[in-house]
Design a protein around this motif. Structure first.
Motif, PDB file in Angstrom:
ATOM      1  N   ASP A 385      -8.119  -8.383  -2.545  1.00 42.48           N
ATOM      2  CA  ASP A 385      -8.447 -10.096  -2.707  1.00 42.48           C
ATOM      3  C   ASP A 385      -7.836 -10.998  -1.885  1.00 42.48           C
ATOM      4  OD1 ASP A 385      -6.334 -10.289  -3.367  1.00 42.48           O
ATOM      5  OD2 ASP A 385      -6.706 -10.609  -5.368  1.00 42.48           O
ATOM      6  N   VAL A 386      -8.047 -11.947  -2.297  1.00 39.86           N
ATOM      7  CA  VAL A 386      -8.180 -13.065  -0.717  1.00 39.86           C
ATOM      8  C   VAL A 386      -6.629 -13.266  -0.948  1.00 39.86           C
ATOM      9  CG1 VAL A 386      -7.947 -15.438  -2.544  1.00 39.86           C
ATOM     10  CG2 VAL A 386      -9.456 -15.247   0.043  1.00 39.86           C
ATOM     11  N   TYR A 387      -6.087 -13.142  -1.458  1.00 47.11           N
ATOM     12  CA  TYR A 387      -4.568 -13.380  -0.834  1.00 47.11           C
ATOM     13  C   TYR A 387      -4.175 -11.601  -0.132  1.00 47.11           C
ATOM     14  CZ  TYR A 387      -5.180 -16.674  -4.830  1.00 47.11           C
ATOM     15  OH  TYR A 387      -5.520 -17.481  -5.831  1.00 47.11           O
ATOM     16  N   ASP A 388      -4.666 -10.369  -0.220  1.00 50.40           N
ATOM     17  CA  ASP A 388      -4.485  -9.638   0.368  1.00 50.40           C
ATOM     18  C   ASP A 388      -5.186 -10.433   1.853  1.00 50.40           C
ATOM     19  OD1 ASP A 388      -3.375  -7.795  -1.723  1.00 50.40           O
ATOM     20  OD2 ASP A 388      -5.240  -7.811  -2.562  1.00 50.40           O
ATOM     21  N   LEU A 389      -6.268 -10.700   1.735  1.00 49.11           N
ATOM     22  CA  LEU A 389      -6.806 -10.933   2.595  1.00 49.11           C
ATOM     23  C   LEU A 389      -6.568 -12.098   3.717  1.00 49.11           C
ATOM     24  CD1 LEU A 389     -10.193 -11.197   4.059  1.00 49.11           C
ATOM     25  CD2 LEU A 389      -9.265 -13.356   4.343  1.00 49.11           C
ATOM     26  N   ALA A 390      -5.811 -12.441   3.187  1.00 50.85           N
ATOM     27  CA  ALA A 390      -4.303 -14.012   3.827  1.00 50.85           C
ATOM     28  C   ALA A 390      -3.062 -13.201   5.198  1.00 50.85           C
ATOM     29  CB  ALA A 390      -4.181 -15.212   2.921  1.00 50.85           C
ATOM     30  N   THR A 391      -3.554 -12.302   3.874  1.00 53.38           N
ATOM     31  CA  THR A 391      -1.937 -11.910   4.389  1.00 53.38           C
ATOM     32  C   THR A 391      -2.138 -11.368   5.083  1.00 53.38           C
ATOM     33  OG1 THR A 391      -0.608 -12.296   1.850  1.00 53.38           O
ATOM     34  CG2 THR A 391      -0.009 -10.841   3.333  1.00 53.38           C
ATOM     35  N   TRP A 392      -2.787 -10.168   5.386  1.00 56.33           N
ATOM     36  CA  TRP A 392      -3.337  -8.846   6.200  1.00 56.33           C
ATOM     37  C   TRP A 392      -3.407  -9.671   7.186  1.00 56.33           C
ATOM     38  CZ3 TRP A 392      -5.883  -4.759   2.600  1.00 56.33           C
ATOM     39  CH2 TRP A 392      -5.011  -4.538   1.713  1.00 56.33           C
ATOM     40  N   TYR A 393      -4.575 -10.414   7.391  1.00 53.78           N
ATOM     41  CA  TYR A 393      -5.047 -11.563   8.964  1.00 53.78           C
ATOM     42  C   TYR A 393      -4.150 -12.057   9.493  1.00 53.78           C
ATOM     43  CZ  TYR A 393      -9.721 -10.525   8.272  1.00 53.78           C
ATOM     44  OH  TYR A 393     -11.812 -10.560   7.863  1.00 53.78           O
ATOM     45  N   ALA A 394      -3.395 -12.520   8.625  1.00 58.29           N
ATOM     46  CA  ALA A 394      -1.910 -13.475   9.161  1.00 58.29           C
ATOM     47  C   ALA A 394      -0.927 -12.832   9.915  1.00 58.29           C
ATOM     48  CB  ALA A 394      -1.106 -14.555   7.848  1.00 58.29           C
ATOM     49  N   ILE A 395      -0.812 -11.339   9.483  1.00 59.04           N
ATOM     50  CA  ILE A 395      -0.187 -10.467  10.976  1.00 59.04           C
ATOM     51  C   ILE A 395       0.240 -10.205  12.616  1.00 59.04           C
ATOM     52  CG2 ILE A 395       0.596  -8.066  11.389  1.00 59.04           C
ATOM     53  CD1 ILE A 395      -0.168  -6.799   8.575  1.00 59.04           C
ATOM     54  N   THR A 396      -1.622 -10.846  12.551  1.00 61.86           N
ATOM     55  CA  THR A 396      -1.735 -11.307  14.084  1.00 61.86           C
ATOM     56  C   THR A 396      -0.673 -12.283  14.447  1.00 61.86           C
ATOM     57  OG1 THR A 396      -3.854 -10.189  13.847  1.00 61.86           O
ATOM     58  CG2 THR A 396      -3.935 -11.162  15.871  1.00 61.86           C
ATOM     59  N   PRO A 397      -1.321 -13.918  13.927  1.00 62.69           N
ATOM     60  CA  PRO A 397      -0.556 -14.899  13.960  1.00 62.69           C
ATOM     61  C   PRO A 397       0.752 -15.003  14.342  1.00 62.69           C
ATOM     62  CG  PRO A 397      -2.088 -15.184  12.596  1.00 62.69           C
ATOM     63  CD  PRO A 397      -2.204 -13.924  13.090  1.00 62.69           C
ATOM     64  N   LEU A 398       1.155 -14.037  13.652  1.00 61.75           N
ATOM     65  CA  LEU A 398       2.710 -14.874  13.413  1.00 61.75           C
ATOM     66  C   LEU A 398       3.681 -13.921  13.732  1.00 61.75           C
ATOM     67  CD1 LEU A 398       2.782 -14.106   8.970  1.00 61.75           C
ATOM     68  CD2 LEU A 398       3.733 -16.047  10.560  1.00 61.75           C
ATOM     69  N   SER A 399       3.297 -12.422  14.471  1.00 64.17           N
ATOM     70  CA  SER A 399       3.182 -11.266  14.656  1.00 64.17           C
ATOM     71  C   SER A 399       3.452 -12.160  16.976  1.00 64.17           C
ATOM     72  CB  SER A 399       2.691 -10.051  15.224  1.00 64.17           C
ATOM     73  OG  SER A 399       1.647  -9.590  15.792  1.00 64.17           O
ATOM     74  N   GLU A 400       2.192 -12.764  17.084  1.00 62.06           N
ATOM     75  CA  GLU A 400       2.294 -13.380  18.720  1.00 62.06           C
ATOM     76  C   GLU A 400       3.385 -14.112  17.998  1.00 62.06           C
ATOM     77  OE1 GLU A 400      -1.876 -15.151  18.377  1.00 62.06           O
ATOM     78  OE2 GLU A 400      -1.810 -14.100  20.018  1.00 62.06           O
ATOM     79  N   LYS A 401       3.462 -15.370  17.197  1.00 62.23           N
ATOM     80  CA  LYS A 401       4.548 -16.184  17.816  1.00 62.23           C
ATOM     81  C   LYS A 401       5.880 -14.953  17.865  1.00 62.23           C
ATOM     82  CE  LYS A 401       5.997 -20.732  15.379  1.00 62.23           C
ATOM     83  NZ  LYS A 401       7.301 -20.335  14.780  1.00 62.23           N
ATOM     84  N   SER A 402       6.577 -14.542  17.342  1.00 65.63           N
ATOM     85  CA  SER A 402       7.417 -13.678  16.974  1.00 65.63           C
ATOM     86  C   SER A 402       7.620 -12.669  18.690  1.00 65.63           C
ATOM     87  CB  SER A 402       7.586 -12.696  16.395  1.00 65.63           C
ATOM     88  OG  SER A 402       8.570 -11.550  16.377  1.00 65.63           O
ATOM     89  N   ILE A 403       6.615 -12.127  18.944  1.00 64.71           N
ATOM     90  CA  ILE A 403       6.349 -11.932  20.472  1.00 64.71           C
ATOM     91  C   ILE A 403       7.195 -12.588  21.607  1.00 64.71           C
ATOM     92  CG2 ILE A 403       5.382 -10.807  22.593  1.00 64.71           C
ATOM     93  CD1 ILE A 403       4.535  -8.934  19.754  1.00 64.71           C
TER      94      ILE A 403
END
Lengths: 432, 432
Positions: A385-403
């Motif tokens: 659902d929308v919480y899964d979508l937000a969580t899974w999509y959010a990996i991209t910007p968060l991983s970018e920031k960490s890198i």
């Protein structure tokens, strides 16, 4: 009890190669009335038209007047739901607009442009009380569903560690000749065809896990993320960037002097991302698309009673397993076939025929669409659902920031705002 | 040119089960004069004595008057070198003392107690100009050396990512009945036998990668760490701790009410550690010893032209490989046997007979000892030296610190103090 309609009205926004697979699978069903397609690309619309003709379907309206014509579609069409399979950057804004029109969006997978849009879709969905599904097909892969079944029946004990990823050589898709989808060129952007037109630009602009959900989604289901469990942190690490440049300069269609040879790719060839959960599990995700490799997403699911790992592409025999209570030899792998066949998921058994008849990526593409359509018809909650979508999509910007911060651990936002504590995992149940 | 002696004088400090394997392999050679053994454990000394009798070796002196009697050995014996195979906490202090007596130490593997002792052994070795070797046998594993050979000949292209680890079910070794090494009890400490006597305590006291070198050493060689390349960062992530307690309470020799059941284990069941190098490679290391599993260290070596992964225990056929130029099918794994046989390392070919005749962990145990002894005899540089030892041992305290800080990235110290830039990789060359 809600009496489901015989058919729902559906549109597709973004009907490129992937959208056309959805289109064809929709046309194979008798419970969908496809009213419209929005896509600005006339080459793709011609292909979609050919599919409609193949199935003898008429009166489908095309919204092709530029990138924002989908808003006209939302305004003019009476539809229950929309499938969004457009270029990644548009998914969430197109979904938010759909919700504003009371239309239920099903989004093809990708990573978010930024964290803010992840929050925005959650807030919009909550505000308008319109559900959202992420159409993550690998969650429905046959081996993953058998393993899901086994995990939920306790065969792995308590889970400790999961690995997964998107590990597939995409070089010949990131570059092509502008006519065929795979290979025969080193063109991209306006000169490229299909994903080469837009997807490759992400490898130039962003250094992070660009495509996290195929690897993460199935693990999220196993670990009840947002449903009794939640992610607490994420950290990402990128290797140097070599594969795409090497591909261009070594290509018989490219070479060191071709225009593409001067491109500078920000994307590290292999991105390793590590997540921690509030219940103490670790997840390791790998994004690996720029170099030659065997197709193998690299799943590993490990608990206190044993582990499984995949070695190829999702068939029940494409893996190794060691479960202490079932192993034929102490401390030796068994092939996964016997156990995974025994725990083959009920949905794969029930839809034996249908799973062989779809286009795209096999049975999992039937099940992801089926799950979406049935939940829309029956007004039952989406399992993804929308919480899964937000969580899974959010990996991209968060991983970018960490890198960008050298691998610094980032706090993972809780898109459920505490609701994860009471939410229940409803994946793998047919809501009929 | 230095004329090597026919035999060197050698002693062993810490002659438990592992020391006895070294002892027996030393006695199989005709270039070692074993003069003394230091170990405070009389049960172990009796076993060592039995090995000496089996080989009809006399006049080996035992230093058994407590934990520090090895200092008397150093004082009294005229030896060229010492093998240190004692409990982990003593390795570095015993090696530093050896150097002070002008004796060359070869250290069995482990993790350091702290960073300071890693610096101390480097400084002592430099100050006294006495070389140090880390006796990391997995560096000499047959598949790893074939892959090393292939990497150095360019078959993998430019390296990007390596995985490895120590992934082996040690539960029946961490606990036993005080008499046999593996199983039949849940005793530890004074009531345990062999490693259960002391090693298990680390699982109670420390949360970090306790045993990093078997996984890391071979990758360090591949990536020229300290020899043209260096580690820049490390971050570690621990899962919850479940396996050891579960083992105790479910054991027919234990149960929920036995004394061991009240132990609190700090060690997370699976430790994932991610390293970054100055040349942009990523290394992922896994420590996984507390739960049932198939024996498989999980190596993966990946470059711009393909990748290999192991699936079992080091035989040439125990892996999958995909190298674009050699693959039999596009994007499909091949079994590793053909390619790894073709690139079988010269040392494995040359010592075909000897590698089958050793005790312990097979041919790699011959090669690690052979390398140590030959370098001592010929006064040639060790391929795995004090900088490697300090770097590899340091993983333990650094991973502990990272875990304690929630996965925070730690700067990795450069034990070579800049010499990594000019140092050359001399692994896999026979220095004769």
């Amino acid at each position: 009890m809600h009496q489901p309609p015989e058919r729902i009205n559906l549109a597709i926004i973004g009907c490129g190669i992937r959208g056309q697979e959805f289109l064809e699978n929709c046309l194979k069903r008798n419970d969908i009335h496809l009213t419209a397609i929005a896509d600005p690309d006339e080459q793709m619309n011609a292909r979609s038209q050919a599919i409609l003709e193949k199935y003898n379907v008429k009166n489908v309206r095309f919204y092709n007047k530029g990138k924002f014509d989908y808003l006209e579609l939302y305004k003019n069409e009476t539809i229950d739901a929309v499938i969004i399979a457009s270029p990644w950057e548009d998914h969430i804004s197109q979904a938010i607009a759909a919700i504003d029109y009371g239309i239920i969006p099903g989004l093809e997978v990708c990573g978010a442009n930024n964290l803010e849009e992840c929050w925005a879709i959650v807030q919009k969905s909550e505000e308008k009380n319109i559900p959202v599904m992420i159409l993550e097909n690998v969650c429905f892969r046959r081996d993953m569903m058998a393993v899901f079944n086994m995990v939920k029946q306790g065969l792995f004990g308590e889970l400790l560690l999961c690995h997964g990823g998107f590990q597939q050589d995409l070089r010949s898709l990131k570059f092509n000749n502008g006519k065929e989808r795979r290979g025969f060129g080193v063109q991209l952007g306006e000169q490229g065809f299909s994903e080469a037109k837009w997807r490759t630009q992400y490898s130039i602009d962003r250094n992070g896990d660009l495509y996290p959900t195929h690897g993460f989604g199935p693990l999220s289901n196993l670990l009840d993320i947002n449903k009794g469990n939640r992610l607490t942190s994420i950290a990402s690490f990128a290797t140097k960037s070599r594969g795409l440049h090497k591909y261009i300069i070594e290509s018989p269609f490219g070479g060191p002097d071709c225009p593409s040879a001067s491109l500078d790719f920000k994307l590290g060839d292999i991105i390793t991302t590590v997540f921690q959960t509030i219940h103490g599990e670790t997840i390791v995700l790998t994004h690996d698309t720029n170099n030659p490799r065997a197709n193998n997403f690299g799943f590993r699911v490990q608990g206190t009673e044993g582990l499984w790992q995949d070695l190829a592409s999702g068939n029940l025999e494409d893996g190794l397993i060691y479960l202490e209570k079932y192993a034929t030899q102490k401390n030796k792998w068994d092939n996964s076939l016997d156990l995974l066949s025994q725990y083959d998921h009920p949905l794969w058994k029930k839809y034996k025929k249908e799973t062989t008849e779809v286009v795209g990526y096999g049975g999992m593409d039937f099940l992801v669409l089926h799950t979406f359509i049935e939940a829309v018809k029956h007004k039952t909650p989406f399992p993804l659902d929308v919480y899964d979508l937000a969580t899974w999509y959010a990996i991209t910007p968060l991983s970018e920031k960490s890198i960008a911060e050298g691998g610094q651990v980032q706090i993972f936002p809780d898109f459920t705002k505490g609701k994860w504590i009471d939410r229940k995992n409803n994946f793998g149940i047919e809501h009929i």
